[in-house]
Motif scaffolding. Structure first.
Motif, PDB file in Angstrom:
ATOM      1  N   SER A  67       0.829  -1.211   0.000  1.00  0.00           N
ATOM      2  CA  SER A  67       0.000   0.000   0.000  1.00  0.00           C
ATOM      3  C   SER A  67       0.864   1.262   0.000  1.00  0.00           C
ATOM      4  N   LEU A  68       1.994   1.207   0.705  1.00  0.00           N
ATOM      5  CA  LEU A  68       2.874   2.374   0.798  1.00  0.00           C
ATOM      6  C   LEU A  68       3.614   2.658  -0.507  1.00  0.00           C
ATOM      7  N   THR A  69       3.625   1.692  -1.432  1.00  0.00           N
ATOM      8  CA  THR A  69       4.308   1.926  -2.714  1.00  0.00           C
ATOM      9  C   THR A  69       3.417   2.646  -3.724  1.00  0.00           C
ATOM     10  N   VAL A  70       2.124   2.752  -3.421  1.00  0.00           N
ATOM     11  CA  VAL A  70       1.189   3.392  -4.359  1.00  0.00           C
ATOM     12  C   VAL A  70       1.539   4.870  -4.493  1.00  0.00           C
ATOM     13  N   GLN A  71       1.760   5.314  -5.724  1.00  0.00           N
ATOM     14  CA  GLN A  71       2.153   6.697  -5.967  1.00  0.00           C
ATOM     15  C   GLN A  71       0.957   7.628  -6.104  1.00  0.00           C
ATOM     16  N   ASP A  72      -0.173   7.100  -6.606  1.00  0.00           N
ATOM     17  CA  ASP A  72      -1.364   7.923  -6.822  1.00  0.00           C
ATOM     18  C   ASP A  72      -2.599   7.072  -6.550  1.00  0.00           C
ATOM     19  N   TRP A  73      -3.285   7.341  -5.442  1.00  0.00           N
ATOM     20  CA  TRP A  73      -4.427   6.524  -5.063  1.00  0.00           C
ATOM     21  C   TRP A  73      -5.643   6.731  -5.956  1.00  0.00           C
ATOM     22  N   THR A  74      -5.630   7.791  -6.776  1.00  0.00           N
ATOM     23  CA  THR A  74      -6.720   7.957  -7.748  1.00  0.00           C
ATOM     24  C   THR A  74      -6.562   6.967  -8.904  1.00  0.00           C
ATOM     25  N   CYS A  75      -5.329   6.454  -9.058  1.00  0.00           N
ATOM     26  CA  CYS A  75      -5.050   5.431 -10.068  1.00  0.00           C
ATOM     27  C   CYS A  75      -3.968   4.523  -9.502  1.00  0.00           C
ATOM     28  N   PRO A  76      -4.329   3.668  -8.546  1.00  0.00           N
ATOM     29  CA  PRO A  76      -3.325   2.877  -7.821  1.00  0.00           C
ATOM     30  C   PRO A  76      -2.513   1.920  -8.691  1.00  0.00           C
ATOM     31  N   LEU A  77      -3.087   1.474  -9.815  1.00  0.00           N
ATOM     32  CA  LEU A  77      -2.384   0.522 -10.667  1.00  0.00           C
ATOM     33  C   LEU A  77      -1.566   1.264 -11.736  1.00  0.00           C
ATOM     34  N   SER A  78      -0.726   2.164 -11.263  1.00  0.00           N
ATOM     35  CA  SER A  78       0.123   2.926 -12.172  1.00  0.00           C
ATOM     36  C   SER A  78       1.400   3.316 -11.422  1.00  0.00           C
ATOM     37  N   PRO A  79       2.523   3.516 -12.148  1.00  0.00           N
ATOM     38  CA  PRO A  79       2.651   3.349 -13.609  1.00  0.00           C
ATOM     39  C   PRO A  79       2.877   1.879 -13.972  1.00  0.00           C
ATOM     40  N   LEU A  80       2.281   1.462 -15.085  1.00  0.00           N
ATOM     41  CA  LEU A  80       2.424   0.089 -15.549  1.00  0.00           C
ATOM     42  C   LEU A  80       3.630  -0.034 -16.482  1.00  0.00           C
ATOM     43  N   ASN A  81       4.177  -1.253 -16.543  1.00  0.00           N
ATOM     44  CA  ASN A  81       5.293  -1.553 -17.445  1.00  0.00           C
ATOM     45  C   ASN A  81       6.416  -0.523 -17.314  1.00  0.00           C
ATOM     46  N   SER A  82       6.796  -0.255 -16.080  1.00  0.00           N
ATOM     47  CA  SER A  82       7.818   0.757 -15.827  1.00  0.00           C
ATOM     48  C   SER A  82       8.918   0.165 -14.937  1.00  0.00           C
ATOM     49  N   ASP A  83       9.980   0.907 -14.764  1.00  0.00           N
ATOM     50  CA  ASP A  83      11.050   0.475 -13.870  1.00  0.00           C
ATOM     51  C   ASP A  83      10.534   0.415 -12.433  1.00  0.00           C
ATOM     52  N   SER A  84      10.993  -0.562 -11.690  1.00  0.00           N
ATOM     53  CA  SER A  84      10.560  -0.716 -10.300  1.00  0.00           C
ATOM     54  C   SER A  84      11.185   0.371  -9.438  1.00  0.00           C
ATOM     55  N   SER A  85      10.396   0.918  -8.528  1.00  0.00           N
ATOM     56  CA  SER A  85      10.895   1.926  -7.601  1.00  0.00           C
ATOM     57  C   SER A  85      11.623   1.228  -6.449  1.00  0.00           C
ATOM     58  N   PRO A  86      12.479   1.946  -5.718  1.00  0.00           N
ATOM     59  CA  PRO A  86      13.159   1.339  -4.565  1.00  0.00           C
ATOM     60  C   PRO A  86      12.179   0.747  -3.557  1.00  0.00           C
TER      61      PRO A  86
END
Length: 229
Positions: A52-71
């Protein structure tokens, strides 16, 4: 794979093992499986919180897709890999377990799949979301078994735990899961990641079928007992 990820995995394996040993020491009157399930519940809770803490934008939690993994995503996945390694080894020492082979295969496949994501450092959002939907129902799965060992088998409390688990599992695995599989397969992801998405959904569908049978059995048994009473 980043050095800090390997460090998290190594420290994690030691930490999960230590937690189990302490739990086993403190709860000597309970079974090996009971203690291991407590550790599993702890992991599931931590995994859901970290995901849950990795979610960058709760208005669109399943983003960004097909991107580099964050730390944060890498750290979350590393914690789970450490747990899977611990649990795979720990389950080999449970003399009462009858599914060591199945459990080992499941853990190996999961470790390879998550390990691929960590190696490629891609698909962080997809993999953390998959972690979330697979672990969100785990505490309720373990609760069912805790109640049985505590003497609450075939009670209203146990039935409520069964229903709660079935509902949460069904929503997570059979509503969110198929959509996650679709977006993972549609994107330009590594073949191993796509294979894991298909495998996860097939396993989820199989367990969904088993859960439907379990719920039907529970209600049929309850109705029969009431008639006999």
């Amino acid at each position: 794979m980043e050095d800090y990820v390997m460090s998290i995995i190594m420290v994690g394996v030691i930490s999960w093992t230590t937690l189990f040993m302490l739990t086993r020491k403190l709860l000597q009157n309970y079974s090996f499986e009971f203690c291991n399930r407590l550790v599993s519940t702890t992991h599931a809770t931590i995994a859901v919180i970290l995901a849950s803490l990795t979610v960058q934008d709760w208005t669109c939690p399943l983003s960004p897709l097909n991107s580099d993994s964050s730390p944060k995503q890498m750290q979350t996945l590393a914690v789970t890999v450490a747990y899977l390694i611990y649990d795979m080894i720990c389950s080999q020492f449970d003399k009462r377990s009858k599914s060591n082979v199945d459990n080992t295969i499941h853990h190996l496949v999961s470790i390879v799949g998550i390990g691929a994501g960590l190696f490629y450092q891609k698909c962080g959002t997809e993999m953390v979301t998959a972690l979330f939907i697979t672990e969100i129902s785990s505490p309720f799965l373990h609760l069912r078994e805790f109640l049985k060992e505590l003497g609450y088998k075939d009670t209203d409390v146990n039935l409520a735990a069964d229903i709660l688990f079935a509902v949460i599992f069904s929503i997570a695995r059979m509503v969110i899961g198929p959509y996650l599989s679709y977006v993972t397969l549609s994107a330009n992801n590594p073949l191993l990641i796509k294979a894991m998405a298909i495998g996860l959904q097939l396993v989820s569908a199989f367990w969904f079928y088993k859960i439907l049978i379990m719920v039907q059995y529970k209600f049929t048994k309850r109705t029969t007992l009431k008639k006999l009473a």
